[in-house]
Design an enzyme around this catalytic site. Structure first.
Site, PDB file in Angstrom:
ATOM      1  CB  SER A   1      -7.231   6.316   7.714  1.00  0.00           C
ATOM      2  OG  SER A   1      -7.484   5.430   6.202  1.00  0.00           O
TER       3      SER A   1
ATOM      4  NE  ARG B   1      -8.733  11.924   7.972  1.00  0.00           N
ATOM      5  CZ  ARG B   1      -7.863  10.381   7.783  1.00  0.00           C
ATOM      6  NH1 ARG B   1      -7.764   9.357   7.374  1.00  0.00           N
ATOM      7  NH2 ARG B   1      -6.637  10.929   7.413  1.00  0.00           N
TER       8      ARG B   1
ATOM      9  CE  LYS C   1      -8.878   3.079   3.307  1.00  0.00           C
ATOM     10  NZ  LYS C   1      -8.103   4.441   2.890  1.00  0.00           N
TER      11      LYS C   1
ATOM     12  CG  HIS D   1      -1.966   1.097   1.207  1.00  0.00           C
ATOM     13  ND1 HIS D   1      -3.407   1.098   0.383  1.00  0.00           N
ATOM     14  CD2 HIS D   1      -2.156   2.803   1.423  1.00  0.00           C
ATOM     15  CE1 HIS D   1      -3.359   2.120   0.667  1.00  0.00           C
ATOM     16  NE2 HIS D   1      -3.172   3.310   1.247  1.00  0.00           N
TER      17      HIS D   1
ATOM     18  CG  ASP E   1     -11.346   4.314   5.742  1.00  0.00           C
ATOM     19  OD1 ASP E   1     -10.603   5.872   6.653  1.00  0.00           O
ATOM     20  OD2 ASP E   1     -11.597   4.341   4.529  1.00  0.00           O
TER      21      ASP E   1
END
Ligand code: URA
Length: 435
Positions: free
Chosen positions: A183, A168, A187, A82, A161
């Site tokens: 966050s 946000r 996930k 990620h 989220d």
């Protein structure tokens, strides 16, 4: 318990208990805590921060706000990568087939572009027919069949989220280390992984503009992984200039295909191999960096990485002929070059400004609900360190709309600096944090 009590507690520097955070996230997800109350809480959390117990309670509450994947039927080691997001960051697209061809199962869940940063889903969807919206059963089936799936987050996974990130984005509370860490990690924890490699982008074009903040974010995410017994490796990589030469969507797929064919720009190839090596070592498929890189190179040279990409494109409804003929990807109607103002060396190609210019062309979104134009984008023709003659093109804008070009071009002009003497380039890999 009321939302106002909790907002006031956080506002005044208090510490929220696990029960209070659990209550807040549950009731925000169901809608009984309102957006305006959560906005106030997010700003209080942004300013006050979280202590360790609050961070874990927040992550845990987010993780269990919806379903968690069960990928236990997949026998191969499940490793994901990620990135915290950057400009021209298409690494996931060549990387996932490369490591899948080496024996890793990659259940990759990606996001869409927002603001100056691009999104892997938007890029993949430029492949004719390719679909990224998969239900959990189809997601698991494609992963089992091909060892690779490239999809968006399903609506039942970490729904807290989905709502929080949009809020946000609208309230100036994105660049907070505990909010970003919880966050992303909630996930990733919902993906039922055996290991995770993080690409923490550092520089003008990233959420983390300096190495200290990037290190703190990496430490925080690796720490969350440790609590859940998920092995995490975080690399800090440079994002002061766009990665590779293409910024947009379809053009980034074409550049990714070039990497899978054994070419591609050096900086993109370097980051792809560094992250791929970590994934193979986490999966215990390679004992050291040199072995892992050899396996990645073999996957490219043998064509097995390209074949893996063809397999997943087909499994997700796309047309794999794009791999042989990138001309099948969407193409903009017009092109215009940006000439160098003087002779010398390119010293700056500012990632943030290039990303914003691409967004103005239509390659990205100002607001979540905006539609992107898959065909438009920017090609960087001279990168920092390259010598240029006055008038030589620095970059090419591919566009469909003159009005958008007029908004994008001045920003792109400001992105470049040319000087008589070349500036030293920092390394691409700036640091690492391990479990
Ligand atoms: N990406 C995420 O998924 N969450 C953040 O908070 C920032 C980047």
């Amino acid at each position: 318990m009321t939302a106002v009590d909790l907002i006031e507690k956080k506002r005044d520097g208090g510490t929220l208990s696990e029960a209070e955070i659990g209550w807040l996230i549950k009731n925000y997800t169901s809608g009984s805590v309102t957006d305006y109350q959560m906005s106030a809480m997010l700003m209080a959390a942004f300013i006050r921060g979280f202590d360790e117990a609050e961070l874990f309670a927040w992550t845990e509450a987010m993780l269990h706000s919806g379903d968690v994947l069960d990928l236990s039927a997949v026998e191969m080691p499940k490793i994901d990568k990620h990135s915290t997001g950057g400009v021209g960051d298409k690494v996931s697209i060549p990387l996932a087939p490369m490591v899948a061809a080496c024996g890793i199962a990659v259940p990759m869940m990606s996001g869409r572009g927002l603001g100056h940063t691009g999104g892997t889903l938007d890029k993949l969807e430029t492949i004719p027919g390719f679909t990224t919206g998969l239900d959990p059963d189809t997601f698991a089936r494609i992963l089992s069949d091909t060892g690779l799936v490239l999809a968006g987050q399903s609506s039942t996974l970490v729904p807290a989220d989905r709502k929080l990130y949009a809020l946000r984005d609208a309230t100036g509370t994105v660049p907070s280390i505990p909010l970003i860490a919880s966050s992303i990690m909630s996930k990733k924890l919902a993906e039922d992984l055996d290991g995770l490699v993080l690409d923490i982008k550092v520089g003008e074009g990233a959420f983390m503009e300096n190495q200290d903040d990037a290190h703190e974010l990496a430490d925080t995410m690796v720490g969350i992984g440790r609590t859940y017994e998920l092995e995490v490796v975080a690399l800090l990589t440079l994002m002061d200039t766009p990665l590779g030469r293409e910024v947009g969507n379809a053009n980034e797929i074409a550049e990714s295909i070039a990497v899978l064919a054994g070419g591609g720009p050096d900086d993109l190839v370097e980051v792809t191999y560094a992250l791929g090596s970590e994934m193979l070592q986490l999966a215990k498929l390679a004992g050291d960096d040199e072995t892992a890189r050899g396996q990645l190179r073999a996957a490219i040279d043998s064509g097995s990485a390209m074949h893996k990409f063809a397999e997943v494109i087909e499994a997700q409804g796309g047309d794999p002929r794009v791999l042989d003929d990138p001309g099948l990807l969407p193409k903009a109607r017009y092109q215009e070059d940006l000439p160098a103002p003087s002779s010398g060396f390119v010293t700056v190609c500012d990632a943030l400004k290039v990303g914003l210019a691409a967004m103005r062309l239509g390659a990205g979104r100002e607001r979540k609900e905006d539609r992107i134009d898959p065909a438009v984008g920017i090609t960087i023709l001279a990168k920092p360190g390259d010598p240029v003659d006055a008038g030589q093109p620095l970059a090419r804008l591919s566009f469909n709309d003159e009005g958008r070009l007029a908004m994008a071009r001045p920003l792109l002009e400001q992105a470049f600096q040319v000087a008589a003497v070349p500036a030293a380039r920092p390394p691409m890999i700036l640091g690492e944090v391990r479990s």
